[in-house]
Design a protein around this motif. Structure first.
Motif, PDB file in Angstrom:
ATOM      1  N   THR A 343       0.707  -1.173  -0.058  1.00  0.00           N
ATOM      2  CA  THR A 343      -0.032   0.095   0.085  1.00  0.00           C
ATOM      3  C   THR A 343       1.097   1.284   0.107  1.00  0.00           C
ATOM      4  OG1 THR A 343      -0.208   0.480   2.402  1.00  0.00           O
ATOM      5  CG2 THR A 343      -1.573  -1.419   1.389  1.00  0.00           C
ATOM      6  N   ARG A 344       0.306   2.173  -0.186  1.00  0.00           N
ATOM      7  CA  ARG A 344       0.787   3.576  -0.291  1.00  0.00           C
ATOM      8  C   ARG A 344       0.774   4.363   1.066  1.00  0.00           C
ATOM      9  NH1 ARG A 344       0.496   6.518  -6.220  1.00  0.00           N
ATOM     10  NH2 ARG A 344       0.766   4.815  -7.402  1.00  0.00           N
ATOM     11  N   SER A 345       0.484   3.525   2.143  1.00  0.00           N
ATOM     12  CA  SER A 345       0.432   4.157   3.336  1.00  0.00           C
ATOM     13  C   SER A 345       1.461   5.021   3.781  1.00  0.00           C
ATOM     14  CB  SER A 345      -0.077   3.120   4.626  1.00  0.00           C
ATOM     15  OG  SER A 345       1.173   2.107   4.479  1.00  0.00           O
ATOM     16  N   GLU A 346       2.850   4.961   3.479  1.00  0.00           N
ATOM     17  CA  GLU A 346       3.847   5.513   4.001  1.00  0.00           C
ATOM     18  C   GLU A 346       3.907   7.017   3.570  1.00  0.00           C
ATOM     19  OE1 GLU A 346       7.370   3.405   3.094  1.00  0.00           O
ATOM     20  OE2 GLU A 346       6.787   1.438   3.836  1.00  0.00           O
ATOM     21  N   GLN A 347       3.024   7.318   2.673  1.00  0.00           N
ATOM     22  CA  GLN A 347       2.710   8.496   2.017  1.00  0.00           C
ATOM     23  C   GLN A 347       1.662   9.443   2.787  1.00  0.00           C
ATOM     24  OE1 GLN A 347       2.314   8.852  -2.432  1.00  0.00           O
ATOM     25  NE2 GLN A 347       3.576   7.052  -2.431  1.00  0.00           N
ATOM     26  N   CYS A 348       1.215   9.011   3.756  1.00  0.00           N
ATOM     27  CA  CYS A 348       0.202   9.514   4.292  1.00  0.00           C
ATOM     28  C   CYS A 348       0.540  10.400   5.610  1.00  0.00           C
ATOM     29  CB  CYS A 348      -0.897   8.361   5.319  1.00  0.00           C
ATOM     30  SG  CYS A 348      -1.983   7.557   4.098  1.00  0.00           S
ATOM     31  N   TYR A 349       2.132  10.093   5.964  1.00  0.00           N
ATOM     32  CA  TYR A 349       2.373  10.894   7.038  1.00  0.00           C
ATOM     33  C   TYR A 349       3.840  11.402   6.663  1.00  0.00           C
ATOM     34  CZ  TYR A 349       4.016   6.072   7.653  1.00  0.00           C
ATOM     35  OH  TYR A 349       4.448   4.876   7.754  1.00  0.00           O
ATOM     36  N   THR A 350       4.402  12.466   7.365  1.00  0.00           N
ATOM     37  CA  THR A 350       5.842  12.770   7.250  1.00  0.00           C
ATOM     38  C   THR A 350       6.342  13.114   8.633  1.00  0.00           C
ATOM     39  OG1 THR A 350       5.216  15.112   6.950  1.00  0.00           O
ATOM     40  CG2 THR A 350       5.476  13.748   5.002  1.00  0.00           C
ATOM     41  N   GLU A 351       5.313  13.311   9.608  1.00  0.00           N
ATOM     42  CA  GLU A 351       5.792  13.386  11.026  1.00  0.00           C
ATOM     43  C   GLU A 351       4.944  12.478  11.785  1.00  0.00           C
ATOM     44  OE1 GLU A 351       8.167  15.241  12.136  1.00  0.00           O
ATOM     45  OE2 GLU A 351       8.834  16.332  10.686  1.00  0.00           O
ATOM     46  N   LEU A 352       5.162  12.044  13.051  1.00  0.00           N
ATOM     47  CA  LEU A 352       4.507  11.234  13.877  1.00  0.00           C
ATOM     48  C   LEU A 352       3.231  12.096  14.329  1.00  0.00           C
ATOM     49  CD1 LEU A 352       7.169   9.484  15.959  1.00  0.00           C
ATOM     50  CD2 LEU A 352       5.924   8.707  14.033  1.00  0.00           C
ATOM     51  N   SER A 353       3.270  13.286  14.286  1.00  0.00           N
ATOM     52  CA  SER A 353       2.047  14.028  14.694  1.00  0.00           C
ATOM     53  C   SER A 353       0.882  13.976  13.887  1.00  0.00           C
ATOM     54  CB  SER A 353       2.618  15.490  14.944  1.00  0.00           C
ATOM     55  OG  SER A 353       3.044  16.054  13.717  1.00  0.00           O
ATOM     56  N   ASP A 354       1.195  13.784  12.447  1.00  0.00           N
ATOM     57  CA  ASP A 354       0.013  13.416  11.519  1.00  0.00           C
ATOM     58  C   ASP A 354      -0.740  12.076  11.925  1.00  0.00           C
ATOM     59  OD1 ASP A 354       1.261  15.750  10.149  1.00  0.00           O
ATOM     60  OD2 ASP A 354       2.842  14.564   8.964  1.00  0.00           O
ATOM     61  N   LEU A 355      -0.267  11.283  12.312  1.00  0.00           N
ATOM     62  CA  LEU A 355      -0.820   9.910  12.275  1.00  0.00           C
ATOM     63  C   LEU A 355      -2.164  10.224  13.383  1.00  0.00           C
ATOM     64  CD1 LEU A 355       2.309   7.628  13.218  1.00  0.00           C
ATOM     65  CD2 LEU A 355       0.777   7.795  10.986  1.00  0.00           C
ATOM     66  N   LYS A 356      -3.212   9.762  12.983  1.00  0.00           N
ATOM     67  CA  LYS A 356      -4.465   9.802  13.692  1.00  0.00           C
ATOM     68  C   LYS A 356      -5.153   8.513  13.931  1.00  0.00           C
ATOM     69  CE  LYS A 356      -4.816  14.293  13.193  1.00  0.00           C
ATOM     70  NZ  LYS A 356      -4.884  15.275  14.517  1.00  0.00           N
ATOM     71  N   VAL A 357      -5.242   7.571  12.941  1.00  0.00           N
ATOM     72  CA  VAL A 357      -5.778   6.354  12.998  1.00  0.00           C
ATOM     73  C   VAL A 357      -4.838   5.274  12.343  1.00  0.00           C
ATOM     74  CG1 VAL A 357      -7.851   4.774  12.532  1.00  0.00           C
ATOM     75  CG2 VAL A 357      -8.066   7.004  13.418  1.00  0.00           C
ATOM     76  N   ILE A 358      -4.584   3.980  12.993  1.00  0.00           N
ATOM     77  CA  ILE A 358      -3.830   3.019  12.223  1.00  0.00           C
ATOM     78  C   ILE A 358      -4.722   1.900  12.061  1.00  0.00           C
ATOM     79  CG2 ILE A 358      -1.843   1.404  12.336  1.00  0.00           C
ATOM     80  CD1 ILE A 358      -0.555   3.524  14.555  1.00  0.00           C
ATOM     81  N   HIS A 359      -4.720   1.236  10.770  1.00  0.00           N
ATOM     82  CA  HIS A 359      -5.610   0.351  10.253  1.00  0.00           C
ATOM     83  C   HIS A 359      -4.988  -1.171  10.096  1.00  0.00           C
ATOM     84  CE1 HIS A 359      -9.313  -0.878   7.721  1.00  0.00           C
ATOM     85  NE2 HIS A 359      -9.078  -1.927   8.758  1.00  0.00           N
TER      86      HIS A 359
END
Length: 735
Positions: A343-359
């Motif tokens: 998947t392209r999930s690694e493009q969803c965040y550039t900082e840890l503060s960007d993370l909201k929900v992990i699936h």
């Protein structure tokens, strides 16, 4: 001279330029600060983004502290992310910029979350969350999801669990015993006949399954982990346009592109399609649109060519959206970072503060391939093993959602006298333990045999090694209550799944009672295991005993021969013990008598507590061929087989002492016959003394409190059974 004048003019010119430059710099700096203040809402009349007006020094210090903390923890991860960006930059739009700002082009959007939007959810607004949960495994997964939500939440919550019959019983008991303030769990069992038992399609039916007055809800898969306050997601409802009714994150795999393998033909979808692990539903608008008919007609049409769904409700949601794209609000992908392979999930965040929900939507779950999976795994494991008792925290200032059971319990605790020497015992008795029934797969009996019997016991982590041996000795159903912390429960899960003996059994029910308090709640554990049996009869034993081979069949035959369904009786299984950790277990009564004569076996506790089992009359048992009746005597505590509806254990007795004695006394008060079985036996295996028995032996205060509890039990017995209970008080005083 002219040269001097020329130089002077030159210096004056330079000085003027310097002064002009300095003046311009000052003006520009002031203008920059002024505009910056306006931009971030921090200038005089404009409040900061959180509605406060802190000084710049305080704000700068707080920011510096946060940066230092994040930098220390995540320097390596940030380096990897930056490398990944450089390596994978191909000009494609970034996933983290998908839709937070409506339908702006990718270059104008950002997945950054640094303070641009004010919180629009009132602190006491009730948030509704729906979760479809079926079976034992999903019932375990949903606990971790709920923990992650409760850890971050600042609002009252109403959980709507749509379950099958198995998960219904598990979750109903779990949340009733958890009693989290300002959390209302509503567990609904939708019978299979309504929706053909296909729980993978239940999300499509929520407009009908959920209360008709519910206008909006967040829908979650059980394999979700939250890394932020769910109120932030709830606030996104306010960004929906008039036509938008469903909020979804774009699918981060190539599934719906149809190029994963030759002849791969997915259901129709808009672009890459959408993932339904996290859904925002405006239920009132969906009902107005005729959602039930809409999705059914779409599914029926597509099934004419597709024959079946590969991804259950997700395929049908996507087919509906393909028909009418205006229905969907595109959530930013950090609201559903999909950790499946490729998947392209690694493009969803550039900082840890960007993370909201992990699936964790890969069948591999924690073993999924992802460059940063170690960080995600650690976050998940943190909530997996987090002490759920710590999440029972109040939401101060919100009085709209009372919790009556918790209020009653709190009132009972407040009425206790803290100067009472036995305060700790009484407090433990009132402690509300979280209970997770049927922690592992269990096959329920549709029609139990009328003479069937379940072995009932309780244990803690230090007795885990007895489980395999008991399973080898007892083929019938077993009901066990395990007293463990959240972390120990996960250790037990791994142990049971790795054991060939335990993993092969489907008739062993494991019920987790989570640790809380300083005493071992032995009779609570016994009652939990006893209450969740299915067979008409139960064998009440302790985990340290190994039953003789074939005892299960022998007990069933004895129940039938003695016509127990027509009489009130307790069948006594004589107890013996060995002091050797290695024992050649006797295969018959004759072998046991031989070992008894040789001194390798003893009658149970004959050297430290003979009164406990002496009334069994071991001398008579040696030659007995038929069951014989014995009379109750003080301190008698045999192990018995009784009907499942027998009296429950008295839970005031915690730790060591009088926990079984009081139960046998109540059986006698209810006029149970005490019958000793002539060809049955069980053997106690040696182990280190428990912590509670050590406290009993060393503390006069402990022993004094036990005596107080005994006297109170006698008084309660007299109130319930009248004159018939006087003999117990008389016997007690004669000792």
């Amino acid at each position: 001279m002219s040269c001097w004048h020329t130089m002077l003019r030159s210096w004056r010119t330079k000085l003027k330029l310097l002064l002009a430059t300095v003046t311009l710099a000052i003006l520009l700096s002031w203008l920059y600060l002024f505009v910056g203040s306006l931009e971030y809402g921090r200038f005089l009349l404009l409040p900061p983004c959180l509605g406060e007006q802190p000084s710049r020094d305080v704000e700068r210090e707080a920011l510096a502290s946060r940066v230092r903390r994040v930098e220390e923890e995540n320097q390596q991860l940030r380096l990897q992310l930056s490398q990944a960006q450089m390596e994978g930059s191909d000009g494609s739009p970034q996933w983290g910029t998908s839709a937070e700002d409506g339908d702006l082009p990718g270059s104008e959007r950002s997945n950054r979350t640094a303070c641009p939007k004010q919180r629009t959810v009132h602190k006491c607004e009730l948030l509704h969350v729906a979760i479809v949960c079926a079976g034992h495994n999903a019932s375990r997964d949903v606990v971790t999801l709920v923990k992650s939500i409760l850890f971050h939440r600042k609002n009252p919550l109403h959980f709507h669990f749509i379950t099958d019959s198995v998960a219904h019983q598990i979750l109903q008991t779990l949340f009733q015993s958890w009693m989290v303030p300002s959390v209302h769990p509503e567990v609904s069992w939708i019978p299979n006949k309504h929706y053909s038992g296909i729980y993978g399609l239940m999300k499509l039916t929520l407009t009908k399954a959920l209360p008709s007055n519910l206008s909006k809800v967040i829908v979650l898969d059980t394999d979700i982990t939250f890394a932020t306050d769910i109120a932030e997601l709830w606030a996104v409802f306010g960004k929906f346009s008039e036509k938008q009714v469903i909020g979804l994150v774009e699918n981060q795999s190539d599934w719906y592109l149809g190029n994963l393998w030759k002849n791969h033909k997915p259901w129709p979808a808009l672009g890459r399609g959408f993932n339904t692990g996290v859904i925002l539903l405006l239920l009132d608008r969906l009902r107005h649109l005729g959602w039930e008919q809409m999705w059914r007609l779409t599914a029926e049409r597509e099934l004419m060519s597709m024959l079946s769904t590969s991804l259950a409700d997700q395929d049908i949601f996507n087919a509906v959206i393909k028909q009418d794209p205006s229905l969907v609000y595109r959530l930013p992908c950090f609201w559903n970072v999909q950790l499946s392979d490729h998947t392209r999930s690694e493009q969803c965040y550039t900082e840890l503060s960007d993370l909201k929900v992990i699936h964790w939507n890969s069948p591999k779950k924690l073993r999924v391939k992802n460059k940063h999976v170690e960080f995600f795994r650690n976050l998940y494991l943190t909530f997996l093993e987090y002490d759920g008792n710590l999440l029972r925290r109040e939401l101060f200032g919100c009085t709209g959602l009372p919790s009556p059971p918790r209020d009653q319990l709190q009132q009972a605790l407040e009425e206790l006298d803290e100067d009472d020497p036995c305060y700790d015992f009484r407090q433990q008795h009132l402690t509300q333990h979280r209970i997770h029934l049927f922690f592992l797969q269990y096959e329920f009996l549709a029609f139990p045999n009328p003479t069937d019997v379940t072995l009932v016991a309780q244990l803690s982590m230090d007795r885990l090694q007895m489980l395999e041996a008991i399973c080898k000795h007892w083929a019938g159903p077993i009901s066990l209550a395990l007293y463990m912390s959240d972390a120990e429960a996960q250790q037990f899960l791994r142990y049971a799944q790795a054991s060939e003996v335990l993993s092969a059994r489907r008739n062993v029910a494991y019920h987790i009672v989570y640790k809380e308090g300083q005493f071992y709640p032995i009779n609570l554990l016994r009652n939990v295991a006893l209450a969740n049996t299915q067979t008409p009869y139960v064998f009440l034993t302790d985990i340290d005993f190994l039953p003789m081979y074939g005892l299960y069949d022998y007990l069933r035959n004895s129940i039938q021969q003695l016509e127990l369904p027509q009489r009130k009786a307790a069948l006594i299984v004589p107890a013996f013990e060995t002091l050797h950790y290695r024992l050649t277990f006797p295969k018959s009564k004759a072998e046991l008598l031989s070992m008894l004569d040789m001194g390798s076996l003893y009658t149970f506790r004959y050297h430290v507590w003979p009164k406990g089992h002496a009334p069994t009359d071991y001398a008579k048992w040696r030659t007995a061929t038929m069951p014989y009746r014995v009379a109750w005597q003080p301190d008698f505590e045999p192990y018995v087989v009784v009907r499942r509806d027998c009296p429950r254990y008295d839970q005031r007795f915690v730790g060591f002492g009088w926990n079984k004695v009081s139960h046998i006394m109540e059986l006698d008060a209810q006029e149970y016959e005490l019958l000793v079985l002539p060809n049955a036996f069980m053997i106690h295996m040696p182990h280190a003394p428990s912590f509670d028995i050590s406290k009993f032996r060393l503390s006069a205060g402990y022993r004094g409190c036990l005596q107080t509890l005994r006297e109170e039990f006698h008084q309660d017995l007299s109130r319930r059974y009248g004159a018939a209970a006087l003999k117990y008080l008389t016997a007690e005083r004669s000792l």
